[in-house]
Design a protein around this motif. Structure first.
Motif, PDB file in Angstrom:
ATOM      1  N   TYR A 109       0.830  -1.201   0.000  1.00  0.00           N
ATOM      2  CA  TYR A 109       0.000   0.000   0.000  1.00  0.00           C
ATOM      3  C   TYR A 109       0.867   1.254   0.000  1.00  0.00           C
ATOM      4  N   LYS A 126      -6.948   0.295  -7.470  1.00  0.00           N
ATOM      5  CA  LYS A 126      -7.546   1.332  -6.630  1.00  0.00           C
ATOM      6  C   LYS A 126      -8.948   0.911  -6.224  1.00  0.00           C
ATOM      7  N   GLU A 127      -9.190   0.839  -4.915  1.00  0.00           N
ATOM      8  CA  GLU A 127     -10.520   0.534  -4.387  1.00  0.00           C
ATOM      9  C   GLU A 127     -11.070   1.789  -3.733  1.00  0.00           C
ATOM     10  N   GLU A 173     -10.123   5.734  -0.301  1.00  0.00           N
ATOM     11  CA  GLU A 173      -9.570   4.850  -1.313  1.00  0.00           C
ATOM     12  C   GLU A 173      -8.349   4.118  -0.771  1.00  0.00           C
ATOM     13  N   LYS A 174      -8.161   2.919  -1.301  1.00  0.00           N
ATOM     14  CA  LYS A 174      -7.025   2.082  -0.933  1.00  0.00           C
ATOM     15  C   LYS A 174      -6.319   1.708  -2.228  1.00  0.00           C
ATOM     16  N   ARG A 175      -5.046   2.052  -2.333  1.00  0.00           N
ATOM     17  CA  ARG A 175      -4.275   1.771  -3.541  1.00  0.00           C
ATOM     18  C   ARG A 175      -3.264   0.670  -3.265  1.00  0.00           C
ATOM     19  N   THR A 176      -3.220  -0.320  -4.142  1.00  0.00           N
ATOM     20  CA  THR A 176      -2.258  -1.405  -4.042  1.00  0.00           C
ATOM     21  C   THR A 176      -1.255  -1.245  -5.173  1.00  0.00           C
TER      22      THR A 176
END
Length: 118
Positions: free
Chosen positions: A13, A46-47, A66-69
């Motif tokens: 992340y 991207k969630e 948002e959560k980015r991997t």
């Protein structure tokens, strides 16, 4: 085992942590004389989560998180020396590593997070 290809897939992340560990892995492999390709950045996943601020009223008032991997992949020729050098690395807890070893016999072996973490 000699001449086999290894793909090292990194996920995190935190983009700065993944870039630092990718550079460390690349330096260690080059120091041992392995042919290295990468790190190649893969598309960032991207969630987005939308949450109502108030559960009963004001439906138009919302918050988005948002959560980015971030993902990177490194390709290299495998040798016993380079594999031993990789096992001595310590990586942060925020980075997930998986090794995919492809031999000449077309067998694929997957290892997930097999390198020591802090």
């Amino acid at each position: 085992m000699i001449g086999d290809k290894v793909k090292i897939r990194l996920e995190s992340y935190d983009h700065s942590a993944i870039d630092q560990i990718a550079q460390k892995i690349k330096d260690v492999l080059k120091k041992e004389g392995a042919e290295v390709v990468g790190p190649i950045p893969l598309p960032t996943h991207k969630e987005i989560f939308t949450i109502l601020r108030s559960p009963h009223k004001h439906k138009d008032s919302r918050e988005q998180f948002e959560k980015r991997t971030h993902k990177r992949i490194i390709g290299a020729q495998l040798s016993p020396k380079s594999l031993n050098a990789l096992s001595g690395l310590t990586i942060p807890n925020s980075v997930s590593i998986s090794l995919i070893i492809e031999s000449k016999d077309e067998k694929k072996i997957n290892f997930k997070s097999s390198i020591k973490k802090d």
